[in-house]
Scaffold this motif. Sequence first.
Motif, PDB file in Angstrom:
ATOM      1  N   ASN A  68      45.629  52.087  20.104  1.00 29.17           N
ATOM      2  CA  ASN A  68      45.345  50.805  20.734  1.00 29.17           C
ATOM      3  C   ASN A  68      43.827  50.688  20.874  1.00 29.17           C
ATOM      4  OD1 ASN A  68      45.110  48.492  22.250  1.00 29.17           O
ATOM      5  ND2 ASN A  68      46.650  49.062  23.768  1.00 29.17           N
ATOM      6  N   GLY A  70      42.315  47.845  21.547  1.00 28.65           N
ATOM      7  CA  GLY A  70      41.982  46.702  22.391  1.00 28.65           C
ATOM      8  C   GLY A  70      41.510  45.511  21.584  1.00 28.65           C
ATOM      9  N   MET A  71      40.698  44.644  22.224  1.00 24.86           N
ATOM     10  CA  MET A  71      40.191  43.454  21.557  1.00 24.86           C
ATOM     11  C   MET A  71      38.999  43.838  20.696  1.00 24.86           C
ATOM     12  SD  MET A  71      42.356  41.364  22.703  1.00 24.86           S
ATOM     13  CE  MET A  71      41.651  40.060  21.744  1.00 24.86           C
ATOM     14  N   THR A  72      39.140  43.729  19.398  1.00 21.97           N
ATOM     15  CA  THR A  72      38.064  44.078  18.488  1.00 21.97           C
ATOM     16  C   THR A  72      38.191  43.272  17.206  1.00 21.97           C
ATOM     17  OG1 THR A  72      37.033  45.867  17.245  1.00 21.97           O
ATOM     18  CG2 THR A  72      39.424  45.975  17.535  1.00 21.97           C
ATOM     19  N   SER A 149      44.285  39.346  17.797  1.00 28.63           N
ATOM     20  CA  SER A 149      44.343  39.611  19.235  1.00 28.63           C
ATOM     21  C   SER A 149      43.990  41.075  19.457  1.00 28.63           C
ATOM     22  CB  SER A 149      45.725  39.268  19.787  1.00 28.63           C
ATOM     23  OG  SER A 149      46.726  40.026  19.133  1.00 28.63           O
ATOM     24  N   SER A 150      44.875  41.793  20.082  1.00 28.80           N
ATOM     25  CA  SER A 150      44.634  43.207  20.346  1.00 28.80           C
ATOM     26  C   SER A 150      45.066  44.027  19.131  1.00 28.80           C
ATOM     27  CB  SER A 150      45.415  43.641  21.587  1.00 28.80           C
ATOM     28  OG  SER A 150      45.237  45.011  21.831  1.00 28.80           O
ATOM     29  N   LYS A 152      46.466  47.092  17.785  1.00 34.09           N
ATOM     30  CA  LYS A 152      47.266  48.242  18.206  1.00 34.09           C
ATOM     31  C   LYS A 152      48.482  48.316  17.294  1.00 34.09           C
ATOM     32  CE  LYS A 152      49.265  45.217  21.714  1.00 34.09           C
ATOM     33  NZ  LYS A 152      49.553  45.001  23.141  1.00 34.09           N
ATOM     34  N   HIS A 291      38.185  38.239  25.574  1.00 32.76           N
ATOM     35  CA  HIS A 291      38.085  39.010  26.819  1.00 32.76           C
ATOM     36  C   HIS A 291      38.061  38.094  28.040  1.00 32.76           C
ATOM     37  CE1 HIS A 291      37.049  42.578  24.375  1.00 32.76           C
ATOM     38  NE2 HIS A 291      37.404  43.269  25.460  1.00 32.76           N
ATOM     39  N   ALA A 340      46.613  44.690  26.210  1.00 36.72           N
ATOM     40  CA  ALA A 340      45.768  43.984  25.251  1.00 36.72           C
ATOM     41  C   ALA A 340      44.318  44.420  25.342  1.00 36.72           C
ATOM     42  CB  ALA A 340      45.869  42.478  25.476  1.00 36.72           C
ATOM     43  N   LEU A 341      43.868  44.795  26.547  1.00 36.91           N
ATOM     44  CA  LEU A 341      42.499  45.257  26.718  1.00 36.91           C
ATOM     45  C   LEU A 341      42.325  46.718  26.309  1.00 36.91           C
ATOM     46  CD1 LEU A 341      41.739  43.539  30.148  1.00 36.91           C
ATOM     47  CD2 LEU A 341      40.788  42.905  27.916  1.00 36.91           C
ATOM     48  N   GLY A 342      43.431  47.384  25.979  1.00 41.29           N
ATOM     49  CA  GLY A 342      43.365  48.772  25.529  1.00 41.29           C
ATOM     50  C   GLY A 342      43.349  49.774  26.653  1.00 41.29           C
ATOM     51  N   SER A 345      48.931  51.635  26.916  1.00 37.64           N
ATOM     52  CA  SER A 345      49.646  51.363  25.652  1.00 37.64           C
ATOM     53  C   SER A 345      51.129  51.659  25.834  1.00 37.64           C
ATOM     54  CB  SER A 345      49.073  52.223  24.512  1.00 37.64           C
ATOM     55  OG  SER A 345      47.734  51.902  24.253  1.00 37.64           O
TER      56      SER A 345
END
Length: 605
Positions: A68, A70-72, A149-150, A152, A291, A340-342, A345
Amino acid sequence: MYKFSILRIILLSLFTVMLQAQTIIVTESNTSSSILSKTQVYIDNEVLSLPEVISLDRFHNCDKSYVNFGMTEDRIWVRFTLQNASLTDQQKLLVINNPFLLEATLYGQDRDHQWREIKQKRQTLSPSYILTLKPEVPQVYYLEIKSASSLKFGLFLESVKEYKEEDLHRQIINILFLGVILTLTIYNFLLYLVIKDKAYFYYGLYLFFVFVLEISYVGLAPLYFNDMYTYIDRQTLIEKVGLIVIFYGLFFIEFLKLRQIIYLYRVNQIFIILAIAMMLFTFLPYVLRMHVILATTFTFTIFNFYASIISYRQGLKHARLFILGFGVVLFVYLIMSLDALGIISIVHYFQNMPIIATAIEAMILSLAFVDKFYILQKQKADSDQKLLLESRNREAIVQEEVERKTTQLQKSIQVQDVLFNELHHRVKNNLQLILSITRLQKGQFFDKNLQEPFESLEKRIDAIAQTHSLIYLSKDIETIEMQGYLVQLTTHLKESDISSNITLKYEIDQELHLDIAVTIGLIVNELVYNAIKYAFDEKGGIVTIVLKDFYLEVYDNGKGYDSVNVKKESLGLQLVKSLVHSQLRGTIEMDTSKGTKYMINFKQK
C-alpha cells in the motif's frame, strides 16, 4: 510417475535458488496462492518505458504479500518468473487484488522473445489475466501498475474456473447492494416530489453519486462499461468525492436543522466550500488535491457525527437514527480514508465493506425519515391538542365578551329607542306647532287672496309631517315603498280640500332611498295640490301619478292654463323645479295641450 514429479519439483527448486529465488513454481493445485512476496518491484517516478526499465534493472525483492503506497502518482513495476512444474500446459489466472480505479498492463515474451503487451478483456472485478504456462520453461513477466487513487494491491495465482465462479458470486452480491442504494435513491427523489422537503432531494443526490462511486470501487464499471466511461471514471474521482461531500453537507443542514446552531452551520459550510475548491483548483497537483479531499472527507465524517449528537441533545429527536446510521458509515469511512492514505492496509480483506455500509446507512436513514415524520406528526398532534384547548379557552372568553357586549348593545339600543321616540315626538310637536302658528296667522286674514299663501305653506308643512310619521312607523328607514307613501300623502291632501270631487289614480312600482323619497313627496304634494286647486271646475276630474324606473309623471284632465304666466307667478312651480334640479339632479318637462302634464326624469343616488 509420482516420484518423478517430486524429483522435478526438487530440481526446479534448486534452479530457483540459483536464480536468486525469484522463480515461482506453479503446480496443478487449485488453491489460491499469493505470489507478490516472491516478486521483484521497482517504483518508477520517471514514467519509463518497459525497455528502459529492463535496461536500468533497479528491481528489488518484495517481501510483502500486499503493498500500500498510499496516494501517489508513481508507477509500480513488478517482475516475476513462473515455471510450470507439471508435464502439461497449465492455465492460471493472475489476479491483481484491487478493483478500484487500478490500471494494470502485463508484458510477456512472444515466440521471438520480443516483449509484447498481453491484452485481454476484463473478465473479473479485479484486473486479471489468463496465463498459459508451458512445462519446464520459465516465463518472465513484467507488470506495470498505476492508480487514480490509492496505489495498493496484492498478486495472486488462481484456478481460472473456481475464481470466476467466486467472482460471479461477488458480482451478484455487489449488484444486489447497489440495487438497494439505487432503489433508495429513487425513493428519496419521489419523497421530495411529494413532500417538497429539500433534505430528501439532497440525500437522493448524495446516494446517486455514492452509487456511481461504488460501481467503480467494486470493479463493476470497467467490467460492464466501455473504455471511454472507464477513462472518465478514473479522471473524475476527486469530483465525485467532492459532490458526495457537498450534497451530504446540504442534506445534513436540512435534516438536522443546522441553521439553528450557527457555529455548526458555519463549519459545515467551510467543508462544502473546501470540497468545491478541490473540484475547481485543477492547477494544483493531483496528489495534493487527493490528500486534501480525503482529509476533508475524514474530518467531515467526524464533524457530522459530533454535530448530530449536539443536535440530538438540543431536542432534535429524529437525529437518533441518524447517529446510528452515520455511525456505521463513520467507522467504514475512517478505515477507508486511513487505508487510502497508506496508514493501514486492511480494506482488501473486506472489499464489499463500503457498499454494504452505505446500503445499511441508507436503509437506517430511510427509517430516520419515517421517524422524523412520526415525530413531526406527534408534535403536530400535541400542537393541535394545545391549539384546541387554547381555542376552547378563547371561545369561552369570546362568548363571555360577546354576552357582555350584547348586554351593553341592548342597553344602548333601548336608550337609542327612547331617544328616537323622544326625538320623534319633539319633531312631531314642532311641526304641529309650526302648523298651528301658520293656521293662526292665516286666520287673521279674511281675504282669500291673502290666505292662499298660508294655505300652500300649510300643505307643505303637512306633507313633511306625513313623511316624518311614515318614516317613524317604517321598519326600514333607508328605503321607502313609494306606493303607500304617495297614496297616504295625496289622499290626505285631497280630503283636506273642501271643494274636491276629484279622483286620484296611481301607477307606482318603485322603492326609493329616503332622501329621494322625501323630495319626490314634496314635488308630488305641490303638483297634486296645484291640480286640485286650479285644474278643475265644479265637475271635478282625474289626477294620475306615475312612478316607475326613476321616472315621475303627474298629469290631470283639467282645463289647463297658460304655462308662461304660471312660470312667472307660481311659487309652487318654482319650488318644484328647484327640487328637481338641485335634489334629484333631474329634468322636468311640462305639457299643457290637454290638461296639465309634468314629466320628471331623475337619477338614483
